[in-house]
Design an enzyme around this catalytic site. Sequence first.
Site, PDB file in Angstrom:
ATOM      1  N   TYR A 109       0.831  -1.198   0.000  1.00 56.60           N
ATOM      2  CA  TYR A 109       0.000   0.000   0.000  1.00 56.60           C
ATOM      3  C   TYR A 109       0.875   1.260   0.000  1.00 56.60           C
ATOM      4  O   TYR A 109       1.811   1.399   0.774  1.00 56.60           O
ATOM      5  CB  TYR A 109      -0.910   0.014   1.235  1.00 56.60           C
ATOM      6  CG  TYR A 109      -1.668   1.309   1.402  1.00 56.60           C
ATOM      7  CD1 TYR A 109      -2.653   1.673   0.487  1.00 56.60           C
ATOM      8  CD2 TYR A 109      -1.373   2.184   2.447  1.00 56.60           C
ATOM      9  CE1 TYR A 109      -3.340   2.859   0.620  1.00 56.60           C
ATOM     10  CE2 TYR A 109      -2.057   3.376   2.591  1.00 56.60           C
ATOM     11  CZ  TYR A 109      -3.042   3.720   1.672  1.00 56.60           C
ATOM     12  OH  TYR A 109      -3.714   4.908   1.794  1.00 56.60           O
ATOM     13  N   ARG A 138     -14.870  20.025  51.448  1.00 55.48           N
ATOM     14  CA  ARG A 138     -15.020  18.739  52.123  1.00 55.48           C
ATOM     15  C   ARG A 138     -14.826  17.547  51.189  1.00 55.48           C
ATOM     16  O   ARG A 138     -14.260  16.514  51.567  1.00 55.48           O
ATOM     17  CB  ARG A 138     -16.409  18.670  52.774  1.00 55.48           C
ATOM     18  CG  ARG A 138     -16.647  17.392  53.518  1.00 55.48           C
ATOM     19  CD  ARG A 138     -17.852  17.406  54.458  1.00 55.48           C
ATOM     20  NE  ARG A 138     -18.953  18.240  54.082  1.00 55.48           N
ATOM     21  CZ  ARG A 138     -20.202  17.797  53.908  1.00 55.48           C
ATOM     22  NH1 ARG A 138     -20.472  16.505  54.028  1.00 55.48           N
ATOM     23  NH2 ARG A 138     -21.180  18.629  53.610  1.00 55.48           N
ATOM     24  N   ASN A 149     -13.979   9.503   2.930  1.00 48.02           N
ATOM     25  CA  ASN A 149     -13.058   8.789   2.039  1.00 48.02           C
ATOM     26  C   ASN A 149     -13.758   7.633   1.325  1.00 48.02           C
ATOM     27  O   ASN A 149     -13.272   6.509   1.279  1.00 48.02           O
ATOM     28  CB  ASN A 149     -11.859   8.296   2.854  1.00 48.02           C
ATOM     29  CG  ASN A 149     -10.642   7.962   2.013  1.00 48.02           C
ATOM     30  OD1 ASN A 149     -10.076   6.891   2.169  1.00 48.02           O
ATOM     31  ND2 ASN A 149     -10.225   8.866   1.152  1.00 48.02           N
ATOM     32  N   GLN A 181     -12.781   5.060   5.131  1.00 46.82           N
ATOM     33  CA  GLN A 181     -12.734   5.430   6.540  1.00 46.82           C
ATOM     34  C   GLN A 181     -14.191   5.576   7.016  1.00 46.82           C
ATOM     35  O   GLN A 181     -14.717   6.671   7.156  1.00 46.82           O
ATOM     36  CB  GLN A 181     -11.963   6.735   6.719  1.00 46.82           C
ATOM     37  CG  GLN A 181     -10.501   6.636   6.288  1.00 46.82           C
ATOM     38  CD  GLN A 181      -9.727   7.919   6.536  1.00 46.82           C
ATOM     39  OE1 GLN A 181     -10.038   8.699   7.419  1.00 46.82           O
ATOM     40  NE2 GLN A 181      -8.692   8.137   5.733  1.00 46.82           N
TER      41      GLN A 181
END
Length: 488
Positions: A49, A273, A401, A405
């Site tokens: 890739y 407290r 994309n 994605q």
Amino acid sequence: MNLAAPLTVDDLLAARDPVPVGLDAALRDRLAEGRDFLGKVLGDDRAVYGATTGFGALVGYAGRADQRDQADNTLAHLGAGQGPDLDPALVRATMLVRARSLAQAASGVSPHVVEALAAMLGTTFAPAVPRYGSVGASGDLIPLGAAAQALRGRGYAYLDGERMPAADALERAGLTPLPLDGRDALALVNGTSLTTAALALALHAARDAHRAAQHLTCLLADLLGCDPQFLDERLIRRFAHPGAIDVADAMRTTLAGVVPSGDRPLQEPYSVRCSPQLLGAAEDALRYVDGVVAADLAGVSDNPLFFPGDDAVVHGGNFFGQPAAFAADLLSSVVAQLGNLAERQLDLLVDPHRNGGLPPMLAAGPGQQHGLQGVQLASTALVAELRRDAMPAGMQSLPTNLHNQDVIPLGTQAALRALDQSALLRLILGSLALGLRQAVHVGARRPTAAGTGALLAALARRIPPIDPDRPLEADVRTAADISLNWGF
């Protein structure tokens, strides 16, 4: 520092200035071995890739045949960032994180790329990187793309704090434009190094603020004359949370020798407290973020990864910034609640009905003067900012994309926001510290514990009383600096 060793947050802080970064012979050999393996894989006609393919949704198409052209193919389309430049100190920390990831020799990157990053860090050079563009899914593609282009002499960069064309900055710094091929270019951008750097720096700032909040709470309790039983070790151990146990122990040390006034109510407001429980929960959360940052700084954020010993190229998702996204969202919640605590403590301090009879707004002459009134207004505005921005980013996924994605972590947004918020929290704590310094001037008792007395003395040395009124924005920042650095 040596890139063969894991980074620390202190290393990232040091990188804001020129820092020597070394590559030993063994590291160079591992990088060369990884690079040779990439050549073998490409020679075998295996698919890799970004080296033989297009990018993202276009992975099914062939890339450019010439690897130098493939570098342009990688970076040109990423020149789409918008917005103001990121802080050069953050960008330099980002480049250090990227150098360490690549130096682990799992990215098939050319040794000269890591050497160039190391050389850059030895100067004041910082790429000009736009804030907006990353979704933190395939790494911080657009921001790191701008950084890679600057290293090539394209776009803009900073040198000695001055913004200029990157080619000029490289020349003045004595650096040469970085030659890249397709794999080198992708390796520079295909990781979450900006997200990691921003989260690490935000964590550092939040830890400073958390420690200051403990000290300032102790000073508040001492000035008001509170009974310290809310920190009783027997009580806190029955609460059983490790963070609360450790925070209460530290606060008892700061308050050692304190003498209660006997004039306060049996039970203080929760902002006093319940402070060890709140600050303890923050400590437990910060420890989780510590672990995420340590893992991110130790890991390899890239795709694909190369394993020469196994003759393997493995494609996957080590560029997916979900751990940092969750951690940054948690950090934002911690910062917002610390801001809530400090603002409520300031409100307690300026209220004559609850502060033991001190004048309203701690004004030296109420009506003729207004003391902390403007500072409290500003603190309220800052807390509103923190609350508004505390919405989690790490689950607000949007597909992009071409659905390559289809789920994204948005860790970059989460980490940058946490870093922004930590700066606002610093100002809220400075406002509280300024109020504590003023309280003694208008009638609060002097501290009875040595630790709180030392903190008040540090504040009083640099900040005069508010009498008469004056603009206080610089005093808030000074008080913040003192409080966040006190005890070191």
